[in-house]
Structure formats: C-alpha cells, structure tokens
Design a protein around this motif. Structure first.
Motif, mmCIF file in Angstrom:
data_model
loop_
_atom_site.group_PDB
_atom_site.id
_atom_site.type_symbol
_atom_site.label_atom_id
_atom_site.label_comp_id
_atom_site.label_asym_id
_atom_site.label_seq_id
_atom_site.Cartn_x
_atom_site.Cartn_y
_atom_site.Cartn_z
ATOM 1 N N ALA A 82 -7.971 -7.912 -1.651
ATOM 2 C CA ALA A 82 -7.387 -7.589 -0.347
ATOM 3 C C ALA A 82 -6.400 -8.671 0.089
ATOM 4 N N PHE A 83 -6.757 -9.924 -0.130
ATOM 5 C CA PHE A 83 -5.871 -11.041 0.214
ATOM 6 C C PHE A 83 -4.547 -10.919 -0.532
ATOM 7 N N SER A 84 -4.604 -10.682 -1.827
ATOM 8 C CA SER A 84 -3.383 -10.566 -2.632
ATOM 9 C C SER A 84 -2.538 -9.384 -2.187
ATOM 10 N N ALA A 85 -3.209 -8.276 -1.843
ATOM 11 C CA ALA A 85 -2.479 -7.071 -1.450
ATOM 12 C C ALA A 85 -1.707 -7.283 -0.154
ATOM 13 N N VAL A 86 -2.372 -7.800 0.868
ATOM 14 C CA VAL A 86 -1.675 -7.956 2.155
ATOM 15 C C VAL A 86 -0.631 -9.063 2.103
ATOM 16 N N GLN A 87 -0.850 -10.028 1.254
ATOM 17 C CA GLN A 87 0.080 -11.154 1.177
ATOM 18 C C GLN A 87 1.316 -10.829 0.348
ATOM 19 N N TYR A 88 1.175 -10.032 -0.699
ATOM 20 C CA TYR A 88 2.273 -9.873 -1.649
ATOM 21 C C TYR A 88 2.825 -8.458 -1.776
ATOM 22 N N ALA A 89 2.123 -7.430 -1.303
ATOM 23 C CA ALA A 89 2.633 -6.065 -1.422
ATOM 24 C C ALA A 89 3.880 -5.896 -0.560
ATOM 25 N N ALA A 90 4.828 -5.103 -1.053
ATOM 26 C CA ALA A 90 6.076 -4.903 -0.328
ATOM 27 C C ALA A 90 5.865 -4.124 0.963
ATOM 28 N N HIS A 91 4.863 -3.266 0.996
ATOM 29 C CA HIS A 91 4.589 -2.429 2.153
ATOM 30 C C HIS A 91 3.162 -2.671 2.647
#
Length: 231
Positions: free
Chosen positions: A27-36
């Motif tokens: 979850a941390f990686s997703a919110v930090q690095y996802a474009a959307h």
C-alpha cells in the motif's frame, strides 16, 4: 525483501506479521509511486483501518501524508507543515514558464467554471478543457508554451482531454490530486480570486478569509509572466 531495504521503517514494521507487513509495504509503494490515486478495494493495506494507519506512519517519516480522493481512492502528498517549510525556504521545482502555463490551464479548466457555478466540489476533475487558442492569449512564445506543455504532461500536472475534435486541449493531471485538502482549497481560492475577482464565490472567499471585499486582487505571479511574443 531485505530487512536493510526497509531499515527506516523497522520500528513500525517489526511487530507486524509477514502478511500484514507485505500488505502495508504494498500500500505504501502504491500511494507513493503510482501515477494515479489507488482504489481502496485493491489493497488490504488501504482497506483495513489498522494497516492504513501504519501506512500513514511510514509516510510521516518521510514528510508525506495520505490523501483521500473521491472517497474511494488514496494517494500520498506532502504534509501541510512540510510543504509550508519548503515554500518558506523558496523551494520551487517548476520553472517560471511552466508555472505560468499550469496556472492558465487551471484557471480556464477549474477556476472559471467553478466561479460560474458549472463545476462544484473541490476536486481537480474538469469537463471543461483548456484549448490551445486560450493559451495563446498569454504573452508566452509558441515554442516556450509547447515545451512547457510537454514538461507539465510528463510530470503528470496536466493531461490531454479525451476530446480532440477541436484540436489538443488540456485538463488538470493526476499529480494535482496529491494536494491535501487544505492545500487544494488554498490554491483553488487563489485561482478564483485571480480569474473572477468580482464573482459571488470570490466575495465568499474574501469574507471567509476576512479580506476586504473591494479593491483589485493580485493574481499569482506565474499568470503575469511575460516572455516573447504572442503565438
């Protein structure tokens, strides 16, 4: 994943089970690095309140915070206090020309429709794209404008609208959704005051902020930037 790679977060992760730790890290990686913004239903680290709290604590260690988008999605942005400190220190990642073009897109796509009551809420989603002709009204040369648009698109600050029938047109990009609610409100207020200072919504903004209702409103510096000839 190695323990050394997550060393800054060891104190937050050490008491979690292997599964919970993986869910929090995902979850941390997703919110930090996802474009959307990421859909809450896609990740247990966002769905579960306890795990999401761990994600928030990890983000806080690096000056970031969770940002709720549309009630169903999450992303990460700068914490308000950190953003204020960076601003006070003069930190500004965008060149002046890029800021000017970005502000023009936000005024035409967000501020003007909102001041007219066409756009409601406080998101950056807009069905009113900014056309190239509208951008040509500024005193920014065609080449500078073209390069600025390319850089802003690459940074995710603007994006092409879905309708290209009248030529390319632009709307706010997904990176603006990383603004916290407080930062979003401040920026939107300033854009409305610049775009439509005499509108009822501008009067309401001034009343809320305790500002005088009469007199000219100073537009953001980027709007007044003048370089080159009209395109």
């Amino acid at each position: 994943m190695s323990e050394q790679r997550h060393a800054p977060f060891d104190s937050l992760l050490q008491d979690l089970s292997d599964r919970s730790r993986d869910e929090v890290l995902a979850a941390f990686s997703a919110v930090q690095y996802a474009a959307h913004p990421v859909a809450e239903v896609q990740l247990a680290g966002l769905r579960d309140v306890t795990l999401r709290r761990q994600v928030q604590r990890m983000l806080k260690l690096i000056g970031r915070t969770l940002v709720h988008v549309d009630g169903t999605h999450w992303t990460a942005g700068y914490d308000d206090d950190i953003a204020a400190t960076l601003t006070a220190q003069g930190w500004q990642p965008l060149p002046v020309i890029d800021r000017a073009v970005l502000v023009l897109v936000l005024i035409h796509s967000v501020a003007i429709p909102r001041s007219e009551g066409i756009l409601t809420g406080d998101s950056w989603k807009s069905a009113r794209p900014t056309t190239v002709d509208e951008l040509r009204t500024s005193r920014i040369s065609g080449e500078e404008r073209r390069l600025a648009l390319q850089r802003l698109r690459a940074a995710g600050l603007i994006q092409l609208s879905g309708d290209h029938s009248g030529g390319p047109a632009y709307i706010p990009g997904p990176q603006l959704q990383r603004l916290t609610a407080a930062a979003r409100r401040r920026l939107q207020d300033q854009l409305i005051l610049a775009a439509a200072p005499a509108s009822p919504i501008a009067e309401a903004i001034r009343a809320r902020n305790g500002a005088p209702s009469a007199g000219p409103v100073e537009a953001p510096v980027a709007v007044g930037t003048t370089t080159g000839d009209d395109a």
